[in-house]
Motif scaffolding. Structure first.
Motif, mmCIF file in Angstrom:
data_model
loop_
_atom_site.group_PDB
_atom_site.id
_atom_site.type_symbol
_atom_site.label_atom_id
_atom_site.label_comp_id
_atom_site.label_asym_id
_atom_site.label_seq_id
_atom_site.Cartn_x
_atom_site.Cartn_y
_atom_site.Cartn_z
ATOM 1 N N LYS A 50 0.811 -1.211 0.000
ATOM 2 C CA LYS A 50 0.000 0.000 0.000
ATOM 3 C C LYS A 50 0.850 1.271 0.000
ATOM 4 N N ILE A 51 1.898 1.298 0.788
ATOM 5 C CA ILE A 51 2.740 2.498 0.861
ATOM 6 C C ILE A 51 3.398 2.763 -0.493
ATOM 7 N N GLN A 52 3.882 1.714 -1.140
ATOM 8 C CA GLN A 52 4.486 1.876 -2.464
ATOM 9 C C GLN A 52 3.428 2.334 -3.473
ATOM 10 N N ALA A 53 2.212 1.816 -3.341
ATOM 11 C CA ALA A 53 1.130 2.224 -4.236
ATOM 12 C C ALA A 53 0.828 3.714 -4.066
ATOM 13 N N ILE A 54 0.818 4.183 -2.835
ATOM 14 C CA ILE A 54 0.590 5.605 -2.570
ATOM 15 C C ILE A 54 1.705 6.437 -3.193
ATOM 16 N N LYS A 55 2.923 5.972 -3.059
ATOM 17 C CA LYS A 55 4.068 6.696 -3.623
ATOM 18 C C LYS A 55 3.950 6.793 -5.143
ATOM 19 N N VAL A 56 3.639 5.682 -5.797
ATOM 20 C CA VAL A 56 3.492 5.686 -7.256
ATOM 21 C C VAL A 56 2.345 6.607 -7.665
ATOM 22 N N TYR A 57 1.238 6.543 -6.945
ATOM 23 C CA TYR A 57 0.083 7.401 -7.240
ATOM 24 C C TYR A 57 0.468 8.867 -7.150
ATOM 25 N N ARG A 58 1.188 9.222 -6.076
ATOM 26 C CA ARG A 58 1.597 10.618 -5.884
ATOM 27 C C ARG A 58 2.528 11.084 -6.990
ATOM 28 N N GLU A 59 3.482 10.225 -7.358
ATOM 29 C CA GLU A 59 4.428 10.598 -8.410
ATOM 30 C C GLU A 59 3.726 10.778 -9.756
ATOM 31 N N ALA A 60 2.739 9.941 -10.019
ATOM 32 C CA ALA A 60 2.051 9.983 -11.310
ATOM 33 C C ALA A 60 1.066 11.138 -11.412
ATOM 34 N N THR A 61 0.445 11.488 -10.292
ATOM 35 C CA THR A 61 -0.627 12.481 -10.347
ATOM 36 C C THR A 61 -0.273 13.828 -9.757
ATOM 37 N N GLY A 62 0.762 13.868 -8.925
ATOM 38 C CA GLY A 62 1.086 15.112 -8.230
ATOM 39 C C GLY A 62 0.175 15.358 -7.041
ATOM 40 N N ALA A 63 -0.566 14.337 -6.644
ATOM 41 C CA ALA A 63 -1.508 14.463 -5.531
ATOM 42 C C ALA A 63 -0.757 14.578 -4.206
ATOM 43 N N GLY A 64 -1.423 15.163 -3.243
ATOM 44 C CA GLY A 64 -0.881 15.224 -1.900
ATOM 45 C C GLY A 64 -1.019 13.871 -1.214
ATOM 46 N N LEU A 65 -0.419 13.762 -0.048
ATOM 47 C CA LEU A 65 -0.411 12.487 0.664
ATOM 48 C C LEU A 65 -1.820 12.009 1.004
ATOM 49 N N LYS A 66 -2.651 12.891 1.547
ATOM 50 C CA LYS A 66 -4.007 12.477 1.939
ATOM 51 C C LYS A 66 -4.837 12.058 0.720
ATOM 52 N N GLU A 67 -4.765 12.842 -0.335
ATOM 53 C CA GLU A 67 -5.528 12.512 -1.538
ATOM 54 C C GLU A 67 -5.085 11.163 -2.111
ATOM 55 N N ALA A 68 -3.776 10.933 -2.147
ATOM 56 C CA ALA A 68 -3.253 9.672 -2.667
ATOM 57 C C ALA A 68 -3.666 8.508 -1.776
ATOM 58 N N LYS A 69 -3.578 8.691 -0.460
ATOM 59 C CA LYS A 69 -3.962 7.627 0.476
ATOM 60 C C LYS A 69 -5.434 7.284 0.320
ATOM 61 N N ASP A 70 -6.280 8.301 0.212
ATOM 62 C CA ASP A 70 -7.722 8.076 0.038
ATOM 63 C C ASP A 70 -8.006 7.320 -1.264
ATOM 64 N N ALA A 71 -7.308 7.694 -2.333
ATOM 65 C CA ALA A 71 -7.520 7.033 -3.623
ATOM 66 C C ALA A 71 -7.084 5.565 -3.557
ATOM 67 N N VAL A 72 -5.948 5.311 -2.933
ATOM 68 C CA VAL A 72 -5.449 3.932 -2.818
ATOM 69 C C VAL A 72 -6.350 3.118 -1.893
ATOM 70 N N ASP A 73 -6.846 3.740 -0.817
ATOM 71 C CA ASP A 73 -7.762 3.043 0.092
ATOM 72 C C ASP A 73 -9.019 2.582 -0.637
ATOM 73 N N LYS A 74 -9.496 3.369 -1.592
ATOM 74 C CA LYS A 74 -10.684 2.980 -2.361
ATOM 75 C C LYS A 74 -10.430 1.753 -3.224
ATOM 76 N N LEU A 75 -9.185 1.554 -3.599
ATOM 77 C CA LEU A 75 -8.839 0.405 -4.443
ATOM 78 C C LEU A 75 -8.773 -0.899 -3.656
ATOM 79 N N GLY A 76 -8.398 -0.780 -2.390
ATOM 80 C CA GLY A 76 -8.178 -1.996 -1.638
ATOM 81 C C GLY A 76 -9.003 -2.046 -0.449
#
Length: 76
Positions: A50-76
């Motif tokens: 999950k942490i690596q997924a958040i990191k990849v999401y942030r790098e790809a989208t430019g999202a902040g930590l909370k936004e990325a965490k929320d998006a990844v949480d919806k996936l899993g």
């Protein structure tokens, strides 16, 4: 600072507004565009990384930590 450097922040804001409007139009039409990075993020979530997924999401989208965490949480 030259003239070009002073225009960059203004152009970045304009691009962000345009992207936001396009997102609203796509959502209104019920259309989704798969992101090229989404397969990698989904695979990381499936593998329990999950942490690596958040990191990849942030790098790809430019999202902040909370936004990325929320998006990844919806996936899993």
């Amino acid at each position: 600072m030259d003239l070009f450097d002073s225009r960059i922040p203004r152009l970045e804001k304009r691009v962000a507004r345009i992207e936001h409007k396009l997102d609203l139009i796509l959502a209104h039409l019920g259309l989704t565009e798969p992101e090229p990075w989404s397969d990698e993020v989904n695979a990381l979530v499936r593998d329990g990384k999950k942490i690596q997924a958040i990191k990849v999401y942030r790098e790809a989208t430019g999202a902040g930590l909370k936004e990325a965490k929320d998006a990844v949480d919806k996936l899993g």
